[in-house]
Design a protein around this motif. Sequence first.
Motif, short mmCIF file in Angstrom:
data_model
loop_
_atom_site.label_atom_id
_atom_site.label_comp_id
_atom_site.label_asym_id
_atom_site.label_seq_id
_atom_site.Cartn_x
_atom_site.Cartn_y
_atom_site.Cartn_z
N THR A 45 0.76 -1.21 0.03
CA THR A 45 0.15 -0.03 0.13
C THR A 45 0.97 1.30 0.07
O THR A 45 0.49 2.16 -0.75
CB THR A 45 -1.07 0.04 1.13
OG1 THR A 45 -1.65 -1.28 1.22
CG2 THR A 45 -1.67 1.31 1.31
N ALA A 46 1.70 1.20 0.83
CA ALA A 46 2.73 2.54 0.84
C ALA A 46 3.71 2.71 -0.49
O ALA A 46 3.78 3.90 -0.83
CB ALA A 46 3.88 2.43 2.17
N LEU A 49 0.98 4.13 -2.94
CA LEU A 49 0.57 5.51 -2.71
C LEU A 49 1.65 6.54 -2.83
O LEU A 49 1.28 7.59 -3.45
CB LEU A 49 0.20 5.70 -0.99
CG LEU A 49 -1.20 5.08 -0.69
CD1 LEU A 49 -1.09 5.22 0.85
CD2 LEU A 49 -2.18 5.68 -1.51
N ALA A 333 1.75 7.80 3.69
CA ALA A 333 2.61 6.65 3.34
C ALA A 333 4.15 6.71 3.60
O ALA A 333 4.88 5.81 4.03
CB ALA A 333 2.81 6.64 1.64
N ARG A 336 4.16 5.77 7.53
CA ARG A 336 4.12 4.20 7.50
C ARG A 336 5.38 3.64 7.20
O ARG A 336 5.64 2.76 7.68
CB ARG A 336 2.88 3.71 6.36
CG ARG A 336 2.80 2.14 6.55
CD ARG A 336 1.46 2.02 5.61
NE ARG A 336 1.45 0.49 5.34
CZ ARG A 336 0.33 -0.09 5.06
NH1 ARG A 336 -0.75 0.39 4.84
NH2 ARG A 336 0.37 -1.38 4.88
N ALA A 403 10.00 1.56 0.78
CA ALA A 403 9.23 0.81 0.88
C ALA A 403 9.09 -0.43 0.23
O ALA A 403 8.51 -1.47 0.62
CB ALA A 403 7.84 1.65 0.03
#
Length: 454
Positions: A45-46, A49, A333, A336, A403
């Motif tokens: 997800t990060a 994003l 993001a 995170r 990420a």
Amino acid sequence: MSSSRTGRPPVQRAPRRPSGPRPPRDNPVGRLYTRVRRAWDRPLTAYYLILGGSLLITVLGLVMVYSASQITALQLSLPGSYFFRKQFLAAVLGGLLLLAASRMPSKLHRALAYPMLLGSVFLMILVQVPGIGVAVNGNQNWISVGGPFQLQPSEFGKLALVLWGADLLARKQDKRLLAQWKHMLVPLVPVAFMLLGLIMLGGDMGTAIILTAILFGLLWLAGAPTRLFGGVLAVALTIGFILIKTSPNRMARLSCLGATEPQSGPVDCWQAVHGIYALASGGLFGSGLGASVEKWGQLPEAHTDFIFAITGEELGLAGTLSVLALFAALGYAGIRVAGRTEDPFVRYAAGGVTTWITAQAVINIGAVLGLLPIAGVPLPLFSYGGSALLPTMFAIGLLIAFAREDPAARAALAMRQPRFGRKRAAVRGSAGAAGPRRWNTMRRRAAARSSGER
């Protein structure tokens, strides 16, 4: 078998069900919430994003730069697409930097920390040399690199402080030195103050504020005690108050907060008020792309510091909220990525980049909305300016690389099938593999590893 009075066989009734709580009805809202939460918690997800949000902001920024800069270019006897072409070239170069940074390992990022810091300091010193430094709008923070192209070294100083500060704090944390206040402050704070001094020699207080925010972000992530953090903050606020009080220009900007008339007093608040006019005339969906009125000489710096106002006038509330949502997703993001890693350098660097981009966006948008003084900082990835775009896109590449380095994200990327990988999947299946794995299976296996998630 007994018979009824009518001679017919008795009707056998179905046994009664035991009384108990009825199963809950299928709630579509709850089901949608569950799906969204599962998608939000996925390891990639990060990554998506950061990549998608930054690209969307950059592309929308190119469109708005072209729309907002046409009249300014024509007034300067230049082609209407002059500023757009320069920004597009910078976006292409920035895209290459983003791609390179996203593929670099953390060791190479750390190796770039000291060369980038020394190079930024050297260029900032050159800015103050007569004949080399160039003054723009009263601030001497530029170097001419030939033709119409100019370089602002202070923008690269932000990236240098993030990389060098993250590497310094990570090495001290490995040696368990951050528990001592002198190791937390020295040499991080003196070097940051040196950069601030070089920037303030040129009069650019907006960039100095962003650099101060990065310093506080690094200290906060390093776990600075409240007294220590408050002491550094008090010193910074005192210096800022003195710099504002001794500058009539900065005092004029501060007095324009909440102004509704261009000449409401002894101070001219033309730019601040016309920025509000542009936002107010946009309505819900705006007047249409390219149909701005304020960019026809009414709003100064329409394609740089006040491009958010032109966005609100042409795209309306929907356009401005979309930009805010993209920056919010990018900030989430980054937080995170910084919160789910066990690597100290990744945590400090990701937190520093997130602080940088978020603080600069808040200061720019707050000034356009009339909530903060006009600091003269561009909107990251959105406003015109190649010197600001290049280091920012390299910093986005850092976040993408971090990420991807998360163990769960790395496993998810390894499990993804290529778009035209049917044949490869079949070969793996014939070699004894169990075929393509489902997402839940991959998720359980990734969770079994030491992913470092908190």
